[in-house]
Design a protein around this motif. Structure first.
Motif, mmCIF file in Angstrom:
data_model
loop_
_atom_site.group_PDB
_atom_site.id
_atom_site.type_symbol
_atom_site.label_atom_id
_atom_site.label_comp_id
_atom_site.label_asym_id
_atom_site.label_seq_id
_atom_site.Cartn_x
_atom_site.Cartn_y
_atom_site.Cartn_z
ATOM 1 N N TYR A 55 59.064 37.187 48.328
ATOM 2 C CA TYR A 55 58.635 36.380 49.467
ATOM 3 C C TYR A 55 58.828 34.893 49.196
ATOM 4 O O TYR A 55 59.017 34.115 50.131
ATOM 5 N N ALA A 56 58.757 34.495 47.947
ATOM 6 C CA ALA A 56 58.977 33.087 47.586
ATOM 7 C C ALA A 56 60.453 32.783 47.391
ATOM 8 O O ALA A 56 60.844 31.622 47.388
ATOM 9 N N GLN A 57 61.260 33.820 47.226
ATOM 10 C CA GLN A 57 62.665 33.615 46.913
ATOM 11 C C GLN A 57 63.614 33.885 48.077
ATOM 12 O O GLN A 57 64.783 33.535 47.998
ATOM 13 N N ILE A 58 63.115 34.496 49.143
ATOM 14 C CA ILE A 58 63.964 34.830 50.288
ATOM 15 C C ILE A 58 63.403 34.105 51.517
ATOM 16 O O ILE A 58 62.304 34.412 51.976
ATOM 17 N N PRO A 59 64.152 33.144 52.041
ATOM 18 C CA PRO A 59 63.641 32.306 53.131
ATOM 19 C C PRO A 59 63.110 33.061 54.357
ATOM 20 O O PRO A 59 62.174 32.590 55.002
ATOM 21 N N ARG A 60 63.618 34.215 54.677
ATOM 22 C CA ARG A 60 63.126 34.913 55.878
ATOM 23 C C ARG A 60 61.667 35.358 55.733
ATOM 24 O O ARG A 60 61.026 35.700 56.714
ATOM 25 N N PHE A 61 61.131 35.355 54.506
ATOM 26 C CA PHE A 61 59.739 35.725 54.282
ATOM 27 C C PHE A 61 58.792 34.522 54.246
ATOM 28 O O PHE A 61 57.577 34.687 54.147
ATOM 29 N N TYR A 62 59.318 33.313 54.309
ATOM 30 C CA TYR A 62 58.478 32.126 54.205
ATOM 31 C C TYR A 62 57.392 32.094 55.278
ATOM 32 O O TYR A 62 56.264 31.689 55.012
ATOM 33 N N SER A 63 57.727 32.494 56.496
ATOM 34 C CA SER A 63 56.726 32.447 57.565
ATOM 35 C C SER A 63 55.563 33.392 57.257
ATOM 36 O O SER A 63 54.406 33.070 57.555
ATOM 37 N N ALA A 64 55.833 34.538 56.641
ATOM 38 C CA ALA A 64 54.765 35.463 56.262
ATOM 39 C C ALA A 64 53.841 34.816 55.231
ATOM 40 O O ALA A 64 52.613 34.983 55.290
ATOM 41 N N LEU A 65 54.414 34.077 54.289
ATOM 42 C CA LEU A 65 53.592 33.381 53.297
ATOM 43 C C LEU A 65 52.730 32.307 53.953
ATOM 44 O O LEU A 65 51.540 32.191 53.650
ATOM 45 N N ALA A 66 53.335 31.530 54.852
ATOM 46 C CA ALA A 66 52.602 30.443 55.505
ATOM 47 C C ALA A 66 51.444 30.987 56.337
ATOM 48 O O ALA A 66 50.332 30.450 56.293
ATOM 49 N N VAL A 67 51.678 32.061 57.070
ATOM 50 C CA VAL A 67 50.620 32.656 57.892
ATOM 51 C C VAL A 67 49.532 33.256 57.002
ATOM 52 O O VAL A 67 48.337 33.066 57.253
ATOM 53 N N THR A 68 49.917 33.952 55.965
ATOM 54 C CA THR A 68 48.946 34.581 55.061
ATOM 55 C C THR A 68 48.094 33.531 54.366
ATOM 56 O O THR A 68 46.899 33.749 54.120
ATOM 57 N N ALA A 69 48.663 32.385 54.070
ATOM 58 C CA ALA A 69 47.925 31.321 53.380
ATOM 59 C C ALA A 69 46.736 30.821 54.188
ATOM 60 O O ALA A 69 45.796 30.270 53.616
ATOM 61 N N THR A 70 46.730 31.047 55.482
ATOM 62 C CA THR A 70 45.581 30.614 56.293
ATOM 63 C C THR A 70 44.319 31.398 55.930
ATOM 64 O O THR A 70 43.215 30.966 56.258
ATOM 65 N N ASN A 71 44.472 32.533 55.248
ATOM 66 C CA ASN A 71 43.331 33.335 54.804
ATOM 67 C C ASN A 71 42.774 32.867 53.457
ATOM 68 O O ASN A 71 41.769 33.400 52.994
ATOM 69 N N ALA A 72 43.439 31.939 52.821
ATOM 70 C CA ALA A 72 43.041 31.473 51.489
ATOM 71 C C ALA A 72 42.449 30.073 51.565
ATOM 72 O O ALA A 72 42.714 29.330 52.505
ATOM 73 N N GLU A 73 41.654 29.742 50.550
ATOM 74 C CA GLU A 73 41.163 28.369 50.442
ATOM 75 C C GLU A 73 42.141 27.506 49.655
ATOM 76 O O GLU A 73 42.206 26.303 49.846
ATOM 77 N N ILE A 74 42.876 28.148 48.753
ATOM 78 C CA ILE A 74 43.800 27.421 47.893
ATOM 79 C C ILE A 74 44.972 28.331 47.531
ATOM 80 O O ILE A 74 44.812 29.546 47.422
ATOM 81 N N VAL A 75 46.143 27.741 47.369
ATOM 82 C CA VAL A 75 47.340 28.474 46.957
ATOM 83 C C VAL A 75 47.663 28.076 45.526
ATOM 84 O O VAL A 75 47.742 26.888 45.207
ATOM 85 N N LEU A 76 47.807 29.073 44.669
ATOM 86 C CA LEU A 76 48.264 28.829 43.304
ATOM 87 C C LEU A 76 49.743 29.166 43.255
ATOM 88 O O LEU A 76 50.128 30.314 43.455
ATOM 89 N N MET A 77 50.566 28.158 43.015
ATOM 90 C CA MET A 77 52.000 28.386 42.876
ATOM 91 C C MET A 77 52.287 28.575 41.390
ATOM 92 O O MET A 77 51.984 27.711 40.574
ATOM 93 N N VAL A 78 52.872 29.716 41.059
ATOM 94 C CA VAL A 78 53.008 30.149 39.672
ATOM 95 C C VAL A 78 54.455 30.015 39.209
ATOM 96 O O VAL A 78 55.384 30.423 39.900
ATOM 97 N N GLN A 79 54.615 29.457 37.997
ATOM 98 C CA GLN A 79 55.933 29.309 37.379
ATOM 99 C C GLN A 79 55.860 29.810 35.938
ATOM 100 O O GLN A 79 55.024 29.355 35.161
ATOM 101 N N ASP A 80 56.718 30.733 35.603
ATOM 102 C CA ASP A 80 56.834 31.283 34.256
ATOM 103 C C ASP A 80 57.449 30.221 33.330
ATOM 104 O O ASP A 80 58.514 29.674 33.625
ATOM 105 N N ALA A 81 56.782 29.939 32.215
ATOM 106 C CA ALA A 81 57.257 28.918 31.268
ATOM 107 C C ALA A 81 58.522 29.329 30.529
ATOM 108 O O ALA A 81 59.134 28.511 29.853
ATOM 109 N N THR A 82 58.930 30.592 30.658
ATOM 110 C CA THR A 82 60.156 31.046 29.987
ATOM 111 C C THR A 82 61.319 31.220 30.956
ATOM 112 O O THR A 82 62.410 31.597 30.547
ATOM 113 N N ASP A 83 61.087 30.958 32.229
ATOM 114 C CA ASP A 83 62.121 31.145 33.258
ATOM 115 C C ASP A 83 62.684 29.778 33.620
ATOM 116 O O ASP A 83 61.985 28.943 34.190
#
Length: 143
Positions: free
Chosen positions: A45-73
């Motif tokens: 969902y974070a890597q395919i643009p057609r899913f971005y709207s699903a992420l944005a809408v779902t985020a309205t249910n959260a108080e905060i978004v944690l964006m995660v990045q692997d330190a080895t990637d």
């Protein structure tokens, strides 16, 4: 409620499990999953643009978004300014800091390029490093 977003394999599910003190085995997240005060999202969902709207809408249910990045990637998996699409505050979390070849500064740079400002939290779900600081932050934010 927190929502975790990041590329495939970044450690989102493992991070949720350790924050919730769950002994569940992390498995591939195939759809958006609400459980135990957290929203787990598939990396695709974070890597395919057609899913971005699903992420944005779902985020309205959260108080905060944690964006995660692997330190080895070292791939650039999140587009520049990606964090700006979320209607909630976005905080950067660097995972797998205990893994061989981990580079926290490069991971922070990837999150910064995705539009996240400080604070950044560097954590290991395996050793527990950095989790107290992240948990304290979330408690202070009343998440």
């Amino acid at each position: 409620m927190i929502m975790l977003v990041g590329p495939v394999g970044a450690g989102k599910t493992s991070l949720i499990n350790v924050l919730n003190k769950s002994c569940r085995k992390a498995e591939k997240t195939s759809s958006i999953c609400f459980s135990d005060g957290a929203i787990d999202t598939p990396g695709e969902y974070a890597q395919i643009p057609r899913f971005y709207s699903a992420l944005a809408v779902t985020a309205t249910n959260a108080e905060i978004v944690l964006m995660v990045q692997d330190a080895t990637d070292f791939r650039i998996a999140l587009p520049p300014g990606f964090a700006a699409m979320f209607p909630r505050p976005v905080v950067g979390v660097v995972t797998k800091i205990d893994a061989p070849g981990a580079n926290q500064e490069d991971a922070k740079l990837r999150l910064f390029q995705a539009g996240i400002k400080e604070p950044f939290f560097c954590v290991s779900a395996y050793t527990g490093a950095g989790l107290a600081e992240l948990t304290d932050y979330l408690v202070r934010k009343e998440v």
